[in-house]
Design a protein around this motif. Structure first.
Motif, PDB file in Angstrom:
ATOM      1  N   VAL A  28       0.797  -1.133  -0.005  1.00 18.29           N
ATOM      2  CA  VAL A  28       0.020   0.209   0.057  1.00 18.29           C
ATOM      3  C   VAL A  28       0.944   1.155   0.069  1.00 18.29           C
ATOM      4  CG1 VAL A  28      -1.893  -1.065   1.297  1.00 18.29           C
ATOM      5  CG2 VAL A  28      -0.199   0.063   2.459  1.00 18.29           C
ATOM      6  N   ARG A  29       0.281   2.296  -0.523  1.00 11.16           N
ATOM      7  CA  ARG A  29       1.139   3.500  -0.470  1.00 11.16           C
ATOM      8  C   ARG A  29       0.599   4.167   0.830  1.00 11.16           C
ATOM      9  NH1 ARG A  29       2.386   6.086  -5.814  1.00 11.16           N
ATOM     10  NH2 ARG A  29       1.993   4.377  -7.457  1.00 11.16           N
ATOM     11  N   GLN A  30       1.648   4.785   1.559  1.00  9.59           N
ATOM     12  CA  GLN A  30       1.321   5.543   2.998  1.00  9.59           C
ATOM     13  C   GLN A  30       1.619   7.214   2.718  1.00  9.59           C
ATOM     14  OE1 GLN A  30       3.625   3.892   6.486  1.00  9.59           O
ATOM     15  NE2 GLN A  30       5.541   4.383   5.252  1.00  9.59           N
ATOM     16  N   ALA A  31       0.957   7.704   3.116  1.00  6.10           N
ATOM     17  CA  ALA A  31       1.219   9.327   3.156  1.00  6.10           C
ATOM     18  C   ALA A  31       0.701  10.017   4.564  1.00  6.10           C
ATOM     19  CB  ALA A  31       0.275   9.982   1.879  1.00  6.10           C
ATOM     20  N   LEU A  32       1.456  11.083   4.706  1.00  4.45           N
ATOM     21  CA  LEU A  32       1.034  11.742   6.079  1.00  4.45           C
ATOM     22  C   LEU A  32       0.173  12.910   5.541  1.00  4.45           C
ATOM     23  CD1 LEU A  32       1.457  11.341   9.028  1.00  4.45           C
ATOM     24  CD2 LEU A  32       3.446  12.987   8.755  1.00  4.45           C
ATOM     25  N   ASP A  33      -1.078  12.921   5.666  1.00  3.32           N
ATOM     26  CA  ASP A  33      -1.991  13.711   5.411  1.00  3.32           C
ATOM     27  C   ASP A  33      -2.453  14.885   6.488  1.00  3.32           C
ATOM     28  OD1 ASP A  33      -1.851  12.802   2.925  1.00  3.32           O
ATOM     29  OD2 ASP A  33      -3.915  11.560   2.850  1.00  3.32           O
ATOM     30  N   THR A  73      -2.670   7.937   5.892  1.00  9.87           N
ATOM     31  CA  THR A  73      -3.443   7.352   4.971  1.00  9.87           C
ATOM     32  C   THR A  73      -2.609   6.197   4.113  1.00  9.87           C
ATOM     33  OG1 THR A  73      -3.270   8.997   3.104  1.00  9.87           O
ATOM     34  CG2 THR A  73      -5.151   9.117   5.041  1.00  9.87           C
ATOM     35  N   PHE A  74      -3.391   5.154   3.980  1.00  5.84           N
ATOM     36  CA  PHE A  74      -3.027   3.946   3.191  1.00  5.84           C
ATOM     37  C   PHE A  74      -3.863   3.891   1.754  1.00  5.84           C
ATOM     38  CE2 PHE A  74      -2.299   3.162   7.604  1.00  5.84           C
ATOM     39  CZ  PHE A  74      -0.810   3.654   7.675  1.00  5.84           C
ATOM     40  N   PHE A  75      -3.156   3.760   0.733  1.00  9.88           N
ATOM     41  CA  PHE A  75      -4.078   3.992  -0.503  1.00  9.88           C
ATOM     42  C   PHE A  75      -3.386   3.246  -1.718  1.00  9.88           C
ATOM     43  CE2 PHE A  75      -1.437   7.321  -0.176  1.00  9.88           C
ATOM     44  CZ  PHE A  75      -0.905   7.834  -1.640  1.00  9.88           C
ATOM     45  N   LEU A  76      -4.134   2.806  -2.817  1.00  6.89           N
ATOM     46  CA  LEU A  76      -3.581   2.390  -3.898  1.00  6.89           C
ATOM     47  C   LEU A  76      -3.993   3.261  -5.328  1.00  6.89           C
ATOM     48  CD1 LEU A  76      -3.866  -1.396  -3.428  1.00  6.89           C
ATOM     49  CD2 LEU A  76      -1.914  -0.100  -3.561  1.00  6.89           C
ATOM     50  N   LEU A  77      -3.270   3.435  -6.201  1.00  4.18           N
ATOM     51  CA  LEU A  77      -3.808   4.095  -7.225  1.00  4.18           C
ATOM     52  C   LEU A  77      -4.182   3.182  -8.495  1.00  4.18           C
ATOM     53  CD1 LEU A  77      -1.081   7.055  -7.121  1.00  4.18           C
ATOM     54  CD2 LEU A  77      -3.236   6.972  -6.262  1.00  4.18           C
ATOM     55  N   PRO A  78      -4.972   3.693  -9.522  1.00 10.68           N
ATOM     56  CA  PRO A  78      -5.136   2.781 -10.481  1.00 10.68           C
ATOM     57  C   PRO A  78      -4.081   1.978 -11.198  1.00 10.68           C
ATOM     58  CG  PRO A  78      -6.525   4.706 -10.533  1.00 10.68           C
ATOM     59  CD  PRO A  78      -5.400   5.048  -9.682  1.00 10.68           C
TER      60      PRO A  78
END
Length: 128
Positions: A28-33, A73-78
């Motif tokens: 997963v991608r992680q970012a600090l938002d 947040t943990f996310f995935l892009l298309p």
């Protein structure tokens, strides 16, 4: 914010909330938002999908200038491996990608052979 997070930025985290089961995800991608609340589902304004997020402890301080809270947040892009197995990340992973099995409150997720090199079926599970 930077994809190179440090544990010292995450000291107020108390919980990781998964919106999807991360067990079958290579990364997963992680970012600090910067968000308006310490807890609850944050607004998600990227392409792709939100996989999870962290909640902060009750006394977590907001930024004195903006009043916002820094939460992961943990996310995935298309175009990530989960959605496009033969795409640009068939092998390799984006810089902010970490193995979701290594994510804990207050600790930056880790890059593992599974997250960085290939599909889950091709790589031994973490810890082995």
């Amino acid at each position: 914010m930077s994809s190179m997070l440090q544990d010292s930025q995450l000291t107020d985290e108390v919980e990781v909330v998964w919106l999807e089961d991360p067990a079958d995800l290579d990364y997963v991608r992680q970012a600090l938002d910067k968000v308006h609340a310490r807890r609850g589902r944050p607004r998600y304004e990227r392409d792709g999908r939100l996989i999870g997020f962290t909640n902060l402890k009750a006394g977590a301080a907001s930024d004195p200038d903006s009043g916002l809270f820094a939460r992961r947040t943990f996310f995935l892009l298309p175009h990530d491996r989960d959605n496009d197995p033969a795409g640009p990340y068939e092998v390799g992973a984006p810089g902010e990608a970490v193995d979701p099995r290594t994510i804990e409150p207050g600790k930056v997720g880790a890059k593992t052979p599974r997250s960085q090199k290939g599909r889950a079926a091709d790589v031994a599970p973490a810890g082995r």
